[in-house]
Design an enzyme around this catalytic site. Structure first.
Site, PDB file in Angstrom:
ATOM      1  N   ASN A 115       0.873  -1.173   0.000  1.00  0.00           N
ATOM      2  CA  ASN A 115       0.000   0.000   0.000  1.00  0.00           C
ATOM      3  C   ASN A 115       0.911   1.224   0.000  1.00  0.00           C
ATOM      4  O   ASN A 115       1.507   1.549   1.023  1.00  0.00           O
ATOM      5  CB  ASN A 115      -0.896  -0.029   1.244  1.00  0.00           C
ATOM      6  CG  ASN A 115      -1.718   1.246   1.401  1.00  0.00           C
ATOM      7  OD1 ASN A 115      -1.766   2.083   0.492  1.00  0.00           O
ATOM      8  ND2 ASN A 115      -2.372   1.387   2.538  1.00  0.00           N
ATOM      9  N   TRP A 116       1.017   1.869  -1.161  1.00  0.00           N
ATOM     10  CA  TRP A 116       1.936   3.013  -1.270  1.00  0.00           C
ATOM     11  C   TRP A 116       1.361   4.256  -0.583  1.00  0.00           C
ATOM     12  O   TRP A 116       2.061   5.254  -0.449  1.00  0.00           O
ATOM     13  CB  TRP A 116       2.226   3.306  -2.749  1.00  0.00           C
ATOM     14  CG  TRP A 116       3.263   2.395  -3.360  1.00  0.00           C
ATOM     15  CD1 TRP A 116       3.697   1.198  -2.873  1.00  0.00           C
ATOM     16  CD2 TRP A 116       4.019   2.637  -4.565  1.00  0.00           C
ATOM     17  NE1 TRP A 116       4.667   0.673  -3.696  1.00  0.00           N
ATOM     18  CE2 TRP A 116       4.874   1.529  -4.747  1.00  0.00           C
ATOM     19  CE3 TRP A 116       4.028   3.660  -5.506  1.00  0.00           C
ATOM     20  CZ2 TRP A 116       5.757   1.432  -5.830  1.00  0.00           C
ATOM     21  CZ3 TRP A 116       4.905   3.556  -6.597  1.00  0.00           C
ATOM     22  CH2 TRP A 116       5.756   2.456  -6.745  1.00  0.00           C
ATOM     23  N   LYS A 117       0.089   4.226  -0.179  1.00  0.00           N
ATOM     24  CA  LYS A 117      -0.544   5.408   0.439  1.00  0.00           C
ATOM     25  C   LYS A 117      -0.321   6.621  -0.477  1.00  0.00           C
ATOM     26  O   LYS A 117      -0.301   6.465  -1.683  1.00  0.00           O
ATOM     27  CB  LYS A 117      -0.034   5.603   1.871  1.00  0.00           C
ATOM     28  CG  LYS A 117      -0.171   4.306   2.695  1.00  0.00           C
ATOM     29  CD  LYS A 117       0.049   4.485   4.159  1.00  0.00           C
ATOM     30  CE  LYS A 117      -0.135   3.139   4.874  1.00  0.00           C
ATOM     31  NZ  LYS A 117      -0.016   3.253   6.325  1.00  0.00           N
ATOM     32  N   HIS A 133      -9.502   1.240   5.065  1.00  0.00           N
ATOM     33  CA  HIS A 133      -8.230   1.436   5.771  1.00  0.00           C
ATOM     34  C   HIS A 133      -8.458   2.370   6.956  1.00  0.00           C
ATOM     35  O   HIS A 133      -9.243   3.314   6.877  1.00  0.00           O
ATOM     36  CB  HIS A 133      -7.184   2.013   4.819  1.00  0.00           C
ATOM     37  CG  HIS A 133      -5.800   1.951   5.384  1.00  0.00           C
ATOM     38  ND1 HIS A 133      -5.352   2.842   6.331  1.00  0.00           N
ATOM     39  CD2 HIS A 133      -4.777   1.083   5.166  1.00  0.00           C
ATOM     40  CE1 HIS A 133      -4.111   2.524   6.667  1.00  0.00           C
ATOM     41  NE2 HIS A 133      -3.733   1.463   5.970  1.00  0.00           N
ATOM     42  N   GLU A 140      -6.784   4.720   8.054  1.00  0.00           N
ATOM     43  CA  GLU A 140      -6.521   6.133   7.753  1.00  0.00           C
ATOM     44  C   GLU A 140      -7.731   6.788   7.102  1.00  0.00           C
ATOM     45  O   GLU A 140      -7.913   8.006   7.196  1.00  0.00           O
ATOM     46  CB  GLU A 140      -5.262   6.252   6.877  1.00  0.00           C
ATOM     47  CG  GLU A 140      -4.006   5.972   7.696  1.00  0.00           C
ATOM     48  CD  GLU A 140      -2.827   5.441   6.908  1.00  0.00           C
ATOM     49  OE1 GLU A 140      -2.831   5.537   5.666  1.00  0.00           O
ATOM     50  OE2 GLU A 140      -1.888   4.925   7.551  1.00  0.00           O
ATOM     51  N   GLU A 153      -5.199  -4.786  10.658  1.00  0.00           N
ATOM     52  CA  GLU A 153      -4.179  -3.759  10.837  1.00  0.00           C
ATOM     53  C   GLU A 153      -4.444  -3.006  12.145  1.00  0.00           C
ATOM     54  O   GLU A 153      -5.231  -2.047  12.167  1.00  0.00           O
ATOM     55  CB  GLU A 153      -4.205  -2.763   9.683  1.00  0.00           C
ATOM     56  CG  GLU A 153      -3.923  -3.385   8.327  1.00  0.00           C
ATOM     57  CD  GLU A 153      -3.341  -2.372   7.352  1.00  0.00           C
ATOM     58  OE1 GLU A 153      -2.254  -2.639   6.829  1.00  0.00           O
ATOM     59  OE2 GLU A 153      -3.971  -1.322   7.127  1.00  0.00           O
ATOM     60  N   GLY A 158       2.854   2.252  10.875  1.00  0.00           N
ATOM     61  CA  GLY A 158       3.850   3.307  10.735  1.00  0.00           C
ATOM     62  C   GLY A 158       4.586   3.637  12.020  1.00  0.00           C
ATOM     63  O   GLY A 158       5.279   4.657  12.099  1.00  0.00           O
ATOM     64  N   SER A 191       3.659  -2.164  10.293  1.00  0.00           N
ATOM     65  CA  SER A 191       5.112  -2.263  10.543  1.00  0.00           C
ATOM     66  C   SER A 191       5.708  -3.609  10.127  1.00  0.00           C
ATOM     67  O   SER A 191       6.625  -4.105  10.788  1.00  0.00           O
ATOM     68  CB  SER A 191       5.422  -1.949  12.008  1.00  0.00           C
ATOM     69  OG  SER A 191       5.050  -0.606  12.315  1.00  0.00           O
ATOM     70  N   GLY A 210       2.888  -1.132   4.244  1.00  0.00           N
ATOM     71  CA  GLY A 210       2.930   0.288   3.893  1.00  0.00           C
ATOM     72  C   GLY A 210       4.337   0.722   3.539  1.00  0.00           C
ATOM     73  O   GLY A 210       4.836   0.454   2.449  1.00  0.00           O
ATOM     74  N   GLY A 211       5.020   1.378   4.485  1.00  0.00           N
ATOM     75  CA  GLY A 211       6.326   1.991   4.223  1.00  0.00           C
ATOM     76  C   GLY A 211       7.333   1.076   3.553  1.00  0.00           C
ATOM     77  O   GLY A 211       8.056   1.509   2.642  1.00  0.00           O
TER      78      GLY A 211
HETATM   79  P1  13P Z   1       3.168   0.394   7.619  1.00  0.00           P
HETATM   80  O1  13P Z   1       3.641  -0.906   6.998  1.00  0.00           O
HETATM   81  O2  13P Z   1       3.908   1.590   7.085  1.00  0.00           O
HETATM   82  O3  13P Z   1       3.131   0.309   9.111  1.00  0.00           O
HETATM   83  O4  13P Z   1       1.654   0.603   7.119  1.00  0.00           O
HETATM   84  C1  13P Z   1       0.748  -0.449   7.238  1.00  0.00           C
HETATM   85  C2  13P Z   1      -0.479  -0.105   6.487  1.00  0.00           C
HETATM   86  O5  13P Z   1      -1.239   0.773   6.882  1.00  0.00           O
HETATM   87  C3  13P Z   1      -0.749  -0.828   5.232  1.00  0.00           C
HETATM   88  O6  13P Z   1      -2.030  -0.589   4.770  1.00  0.00           O
END
Ligand code: 13P
Length: 244
Positions: free
Chosen positions: A8-10, A92, A94, A162, A168, A207, A228-229
């Protein structure tokens, strides 16, 4: 069962970053996993073209429930599919936290994804306050029950657990905590969807890194990861895939 590893590149990624997606496809070899990348909406079409013929699927990060209309700034499931997406992340945290998305809205978006032929990845997860109050299982199973419409039975989909406090932050639950929640999600899926709920992969997200991927992915009922990251750089993402 084949694990599903999705990046997930956000809100990250410009056209110059498509080389990272290409490097993931090139580095996959004959990995016995399913892999997807969900870039920002602006890159879905170009990434789909770039990755055509590879084993890496492309997805959106959200969609509107309606197919079209006067909804300035929004993107529909049909538009994502038209741009080459086959997956879509929905609900998600977020978006639940930042845009007030309710379980009912997420369920409507899931229906839209199915209408457009997309495979939804439906996110659930508790906040730190909810976990500390001993409510993690109740919160997560409630989200599963209300966010997953009956129409999912017989269609490909995934759930992503999640925990909000692990996203993050570099913090992760213990494998026992992950296994406990995944077992509760599995039981709820079976209660809601019957046999179809027994087969859907339950991804862990929050993470995930090359250093912890193998241990997390080996936990009971962990059917893959939502990353994510660490999905932004091909070397990190391939390191996670190697742990599957
Ligand atoms: P991180 O891997 O950066 O913690 O993000 C997880 C996430 O929200 C994937 O959708």
């Amino acid at each position: 069962m084949q694990k599903l590893i999705v990046g997930n590149w956000k809100m990250n990624g410009l056209s110059a970053d498509l080389v990272e997606a290409e490097a993931v496809a090139a580095g996959l070899g004959d990995a016995a996993v399913r892999v997807g990348i969900c870039p920002p909406a602006t890159l879905v079409e170009r990434m789909s073209r770039t990755l055509a013929g590879t084993l890496v699927a492309v997805g959106g990060q959200d969609c509107r429930a309606e197919a079209s209309g006067a909804f300035t700034g929004d993107v529909s499931a049909e538009m994502l599919a038209d741009a080459g997406a086959t997956l879509v992340i929905l609900g998600h945290s977020e978006r639940r936290a930042g845009f007030g998305e309710t379980d009912a809205l997420v369920a409507a978006k899931v229906e839209a994804a199915l209408r457009a032929g997309l495979e939804p990845i439906v996110c659930v997860g508790e906040t730190l306050a909810e976990r500390e109050a001993g409510r993690a299982i109740a919160v997560v199973t409630g989200q599963v029950r209300r966010s997953l419409p009956a129409a999912l039975a017989g269609r490909p989909f995934a759930v992503a657990y999640e925990p909000v406090w692990a996203i993050g932050t570099g913090l992760t639950p213990t494998t026992d905590q992950i296994a406990e929640i995944h077992a509760a999600i599995r039981a709820e899926l079976v209660a809601v969807l019957g046999d179809a709920g027994a087969r859907a992969p339950i991804l862990y997200g929050g993470s995930v890194k090359p250093a912890n991927a193998a241990e997390i992915l080996a936990a009971a009922e962990v059917g893959g990861a939502l990353v994510g990251g660490a999905s932004l750089k091909a070397s990190d993402f391939l390191g996670i895939i190697a742990g599957a």
